[in-house]
Design a protein around this motif. Sequence first.
Motif, PDB file in Angstrom:
ATOM      1  N   ILE A 117      19.785 -32.773  11.703  1.00 45.45           N
ATOM      2  CA  ILE A 117      21.009 -32.984  12.495  1.00 45.45           C
ATOM      3  C   ILE A 117      20.798 -32.565  13.940  1.00 45.45           C
ATOM      4  CG2 ILE A 117      23.437 -32.334  12.776  1.00 45.45           C
ATOM      5  CD1 ILE A 117      23.531 -31.964   9.722  1.00 45.45           C
ATOM      6  N   GLY A 118      20.121 -31.440  14.146  1.00 43.91           N
ATOM      7  CA  GLY A 118      19.846 -30.974  15.506  1.00 43.91           C
ATOM      8  C   GLY A 118      19.002 -31.961  16.286  1.00 43.91           C
ATOM      9  N   SER A 119      18.031 -32.561  15.618  1.00 48.15           N
ATOM     10  CA  SER A 119      17.178 -33.567  16.263  1.00 48.15           C
ATOM     11  C   SER A 119      17.975 -34.818  16.611  1.00 48.15           C
ATOM     12  CB  SER A 119      16.009 -33.928  15.337  1.00 48.15           C
ATOM     13  OG  SER A 119      15.242 -32.781  15.019  1.00 48.15           O
ATOM     14  N   ILE A 120      18.839 -35.232  15.703  1.00 44.86           N
ATOM     15  CA  ILE A 120      19.681 -36.419  15.949  1.00 44.86           C
ATOM     16  C   ILE A 120      20.601 -36.172  17.137  1.00 44.86           C
ATOM     17  CG2 ILE A 120      21.552 -37.830  15.001  1.00 44.86           C
ATOM     18  CD1 ILE A 120      20.241 -37.485  12.250  1.00 44.86           C
ATOM     19  N   MET A 121      21.210 -34.988  17.199  1.00 48.20           N
ATOM     20  CA  MET A 121      22.117 -34.679  18.307  1.00 48.20           C
ATOM     21  C   MET A 121      21.379 -34.628  19.640  1.00 48.20           C
ATOM     22  SD  MET A 121      25.140 -34.592  17.144  1.00 48.20           S
ATOM     23  CE  MET A 121      26.035 -33.876  18.510  1.00 48.20           C
ATOM     24  N   TYR A 122      20.143 -34.187  19.618  1.00 47.01           N
ATOM     25  CA  TYR A 122      19.334 -34.180  20.838  1.00 47.01           C
ATOM     26  C   TYR A 122      19.100 -35.605  21.330  1.00 47.01           C
ATOM     27  CZ  TYR A 122      15.143 -33.970  23.752  1.00 47.01           C
ATOM     28  OH  TYR A 122      14.234 -34.131  24.766  1.00 47.01           O
ATOM     29  N   LEU A 123      18.852 -36.515  20.401  1.00 47.99           N
ATOM     30  CA  LEU A 123      18.615 -37.910  20.755  1.00 47.99           C
ATOM     31  C   LEU A 123      19.903 -38.611  21.195  1.00 47.99           C
ATOM     32  CD1 LEU A 123      16.170 -38.928  17.874  1.00 47.99           C
ATOM     33  CD2 LEU A 123      15.584 -38.491  20.270  1.00 47.99           C
ATOM     34  N   VAL A 124      21.004 -38.299  20.509  1.00 51.43           N
ATOM     35  CA  VAL A 124      22.278 -38.965  20.799  1.00 51.43           C
ATOM     36  C   VAL A 124      22.900 -38.464  22.091  1.00 51.43           C
ATOM     37  CG1 VAL A 124      24.664 -39.259  19.991  1.00 51.43           C
ATOM     38  CG2 VAL A 124      22.761 -39.503  18.377  1.00 51.43           C
ATOM     39  N   GLU A 125      22.946 -37.146  22.262  1.00 49.19           N
ATOM     40  CA  GLU A 125      23.649 -36.554  23.407  1.00 49.19           C
ATOM     41  C   GLU A 125      22.761 -36.395  24.637  1.00 49.19           C
ATOM     42  OE1 GLU A 125      26.849 -35.787  23.823  1.00 49.19           O
ATOM     43  OE2 GLU A 125      27.315 -36.664  21.867  1.00 49.19           O
ATOM     44  N   GLY A 126      21.554 -35.875  24.435  1.00 50.15           N
ATOM     45  CA  GLY A 126      20.658 -35.702  25.565  1.00 50.15           C
ATOM     46  C   GLY A 126      20.967 -34.472  26.398  1.00 50.15           C
TER      47      GLY A 126
ATOM     48  N   ILE B  76      28.330 -25.449  23.829  1.00 49.35           N
ATOM     49  CA  ILE B  76      27.770 -26.803  23.826  1.00 49.35           C
ATOM     50  C   ILE B  76      28.686 -27.675  22.977  1.00 49.35           C
ATOM     51  CG2 ILE B  76      25.763 -28.248  23.330  1.00 49.35           C
ATOM     52  CD1 ILE B  76      24.082 -25.722  23.296  1.00 49.35           C
ATOM     53  N   SER B  77      28.989 -28.856  23.473  1.00 47.58           N
ATOM     54  CA  SER B  77      29.843 -29.772  22.707  1.00 47.58           C
ATOM     55  C   SER B  77      29.442 -31.211  22.996  1.00 47.58           C
ATOM     56  CB  SER B  77      31.318 -29.560  23.058  1.00 47.58           C
ATOM     57  OG  SER B  77      31.525 -29.784  24.452  1.00 47.58           O
ATOM     58  N   PRO B  78      29.490 -32.068  21.974  1.00 43.39           N
ATOM     59  CA  PRO B  78      29.122 -33.476  22.170  1.00 43.39           C
ATOM     60  C   PRO B  78      30.149 -34.206  23.033  1.00 43.39           C
ATOM     61  CG  PRO B  78      30.008 -33.124  19.968  1.00 43.39           C
ATOM     62  CD  PRO B  78      29.860 -31.770  20.583  1.00 43.39           C
ATOM     63  N   GLN B  79      29.646 -35.129  23.853  1.00 39.06           N
ATOM     64  CA  GLN B  79      30.512 -35.862  24.765  1.00 39.06           C
ATOM     65  C   GLN B  79      30.645 -37.339  24.393  1.00 39.06           C
ATOM     66  OE1 GLN B  79      32.137 -34.105  27.101  1.00 39.06           O
ATOM     67  NE2 GLN B  79      31.050 -32.278  26.382  1.00 39.06           N
TER      68      GLN B  79
END
Length: 279
Positions: free
Chosen positions: A169-178, A205-208
Amino acid sequence: MRKVKSKYEIFREQIKIILYGTNTILGRMFDLVLLGLILLSVLLIMMETVQGINQKYHTQLIICEWVITIFFTIEYILRIISIQKPVRYVFSFYGIIDLLAVLPMYLSIFFPGASILSIVRALRFFRLFKILHIPQISHQSIQLREAIEASKEKILVFIYFVLISTIIIGSIMYLVEGKESGFTSIPMGIYWTIVTLTTVGYGDISPQTPLGQFIAALVMILGYGIIAVPTGIVTAEFAKSSLKNTAVGTRKTCTNCHSQVHFDSAKYCYECGTELPNI
């Protein structure tokens, strides 16, 4: 011919009665004094971290801590010399805690500031259960320990699954959010995942993006399951342990050593041989 005990042997027996004899008057008095000193020691260490109090009473606090440390040191030495097999005590749970309770103050002589580690003395409050010797509390603590031991493999497998999930999940969020959203690296994404899964939610930290927010919502929902699963595993094992102990009979409790698992028809304690009470 009866062997005459030496003064040292008599001294050892008397010390053992005081230190380990929870059913004697002297033993009870010593236990109460010990608990009082443990509480006072923990309070002194806490007060030392309060800047205003420490500045005004620093010398007095240090003197009191050293007096208590010396008392605990003498107690630790007496516990070692008063029993037949001191090695068992030294490497036991209580023995290690007793040693950790005195080491920080001596270490502070060479490493200033190490005295704050004396807060570990709070662990000595576990002796309260041993001192009280309340059968119901002892029985419940045994059941809880058995339940945790029986479920540790399942919990370890579950934690392993959670760790793998956080990495993915952490890797996916890094790719999605940047980097623009604060996800500057995969470890930072893993950190956010752990904070979200545990329902802590610091908010640093929060997704945008919409996709990132959707994933975050799924992680939040998953977090409730993360909390519930280990609890359910331990609860199930605790219930099994309760049924097991009920099946073999736990109503009779030895008045001497407080062992509890006896058959209803048992007349004598399997641990110490004391006659069991009729029920």
